[in-house]
Design an enzyme around this catalytic site. Structure first.
Site, PDB file in Angstrom:
ATOM      1  NE  ARG A   1      68.129   4.565  41.024  1.00  0.00           N
ATOM      2  CZ  ARG A   1      69.197   3.801  40.081  1.00  0.00           C
ATOM      3  NH1 ARG A   1      69.386   2.452  40.357  1.00  0.00           N
ATOM      4  NH2 ARG A   1      69.615   4.243  39.220  1.00  0.00           N
TER       5      ARG A   1
ATOM      6  NE  ARG B   1      75.349   5.355  31.295  1.00  0.00           N
ATOM      7  CZ  ARG B   1      74.915   5.498  32.709  1.00  0.00           C
ATOM      8  NH1 ARG B   1      75.787   4.830  33.447  1.00  0.00           N
ATOM      9  NH2 ARG B   1      73.851   5.965  32.993  1.00  0.00           N
TER      10      ARG B   1
HETATM   11  P1  ADP Z   1      72.102   4.531  36.661  1.00  0.00           P
HETATM   12  O1  ADP Z   1      72.957   4.603  35.526  1.00  0.00           O
HETATM   13  O2  ADP Z   1      71.020   5.838  36.895  1.00  0.00           O
HETATM   14  O3  ADP Z   1      72.688   4.005  37.793  1.00  0.00           O
HETATM   15  P2  ADP Z   1      70.670   2.217  36.372  1.00  0.00           P
HETATM   16  O4  ADP Z   1      71.096   1.526  35.204  1.00  0.00           O
HETATM   17  O5  ADP Z   1      71.009   1.528  37.654  1.00  0.00           O
HETATM   18  O6  ADP Z   1      70.729   3.669  36.101  1.00  0.00           O
HETATM   19  O7  ADP Z   1      68.891   2.265  36.160  1.00  0.00           O
HETATM   20  C1  ADP Z   1      68.083   2.698  35.285  1.00  0.00           C
HETATM   21  C2  ADP Z   1      66.737   2.792  35.507  1.00  0.00           C
HETATM   22  O8  ADP Z   1      65.846   1.547  36.221  1.00  0.00           O
HETATM   23  C3  ADP Z   1      66.353   3.775  36.935  1.00  0.00           C
HETATM   24  O9  ADP Z   1      66.315   5.151  36.485  1.00  0.00           O
HETATM   25  C4  ADP Z   1      65.138   3.179  37.304  1.00  0.00           C
HETATM   26  O10 ADP Z   1      63.867   3.527  36.702  1.00  0.00           O
HETATM   27  C5  ADP Z   1      65.079   1.807  37.288  1.00  0.00           C
HETATM   28  N1  ADP Z   1      65.835   1.315  38.457  1.00  0.00           N
HETATM   29  C6  ADP Z   1      66.922   0.746  38.640  1.00  0.00           C
HETATM   30  N2  ADP Z   1      67.293   0.340  39.825  1.00  0.00           N
HETATM   31  C7  ADP Z   1      66.017   0.700  40.520  1.00  0.00           C
HETATM   32  C8  ADP Z   1      65.881   0.666  42.127  1.00  0.00           C
HETATM   33  N3  ADP Z   1      66.505   0.051  42.948  1.00  0.00           N
HETATM   34  N4  ADP Z   1      64.665   1.156  42.504  1.00  0.00           N
HETATM   35  C9  ADP Z   1      63.724   1.786  41.576  1.00  0.00           C
HETATM   36  N5  ADP Z   1      64.165   1.756  40.206  1.00  0.00           N
HETATM   37  C10 ADP Z   1      65.285   1.455  39.871  1.00  0.00           C
END
Ligand code: ADP
Ligand code: ZN
Length: 224
Positions: free
Chosen positions: A92, A128
């Protein structure tokens, strides 16, 4: 660690990465590694990692790279990932992407991007519903569960993510533009990015993903 099939699913929050990643992982018989799910599990179990990630997650910010990388590399070093894995929600940030390239010793990855306009993303996140049991994703109107509050896939309890509240989603979209768009540009420059129209129905998106993967999303050497 060579000859691994490593697939990255990129896209803004609410693009449908989770929904598609679960199906894709099943059909390819690869483990689905979602950093968001890993953090939520750590949070639910109140681990030290979960507690350190909590504030960032709830405000829509990214968890610091060093925490993410430590957790991710530990996960993909387990035996079930030996022949490959499907990453969802990682990388990310540019440092995360470069760390992954280093970890894989420049071995090519297949990178799929789900594109969806912002207004649709807010609607999708707003409705969701997530399963506590199996991480299956429902939507209150677009894919409502047969019984309210109950997961169709496993009978588990459905809940709304705190960070799916509209103001947090707006923040997550900003963070995506600032920190994850450079990741997309990075894979584009390396010639290994395939873009899929994520506004289609889940079945259509799934078919498009499968078609692009079997056609070879990343030509040999493209990302070397
Ligand atoms: P989305 O539905 O936005 O894809 P995720 O379930 O993947 O969300 O992630 C939820 C939260 O977990 C993010 O908003 C962040 O705070 C944290 N997070 C998940 N993956 C990462 C990553 N690769 N780097 C930094 N933070 C992360
Ligand atoms: Zn379930």
């Amino acid at each position: 660690m060579t000859d691994q099939q490593v697939i990255l699913l990129l896209g803004p929050p609410g693009a449908g990465k989770g929904t598609q990643a679960i199906r894709l992982a099943e059909s390819l018989e690869l483990p689905h590694v979602a950093t968001g799910d890993l953090f939520r599990e750590n949070l639910a179990q109140a681990t030290d990692l979960g507690m350190r990630a909590k504030g960032f997650m709830e405000s829509g910010q990214l968890v610091p790279d060093e925490l993410v990388l430590e957790m991710l590399f530990e996960r993909v070093s387990r035996p079930d990932c030996a022949s490959g894995y499907l990453l969802d929600g990682f990388p990310r940030t540019l440092p995360q992407a470069k760390a992954l390239t280093g970890q894989l010793a420049d071995q090519p990855v297949q990178t799929l991007l789900l594109e969806v306009p912002d207004d649709l993303l807010v609607d999708r996140a707003g409705g969701r519903l997530l399963c506590r049991g199996c991480n299956h994703i429902h939507h209150a109107t677009h894919s409502a569960p047969r019984t309210e509050g109950v997961c169709d896939a496993c009978g588990g309890e459905l809940y709304r993510r705190k960070d799916d509240a509209p103001e947090v989603v707006t923040e997550r979209l900003l963070v995506f533009q600032e920190q994850t768009q450079p990741v997309i540009d990075y894979y584009q420059e390396r010639g290994s990015l395939v873009t899929i129209d994520g506004t289609q129905s889940p079945d259509e998106v799934f078919a498009a993903l499968q078609a692009r993967l079997s056609a070879g999303a990343s030509p040999p050497g493209a990302s070397a």
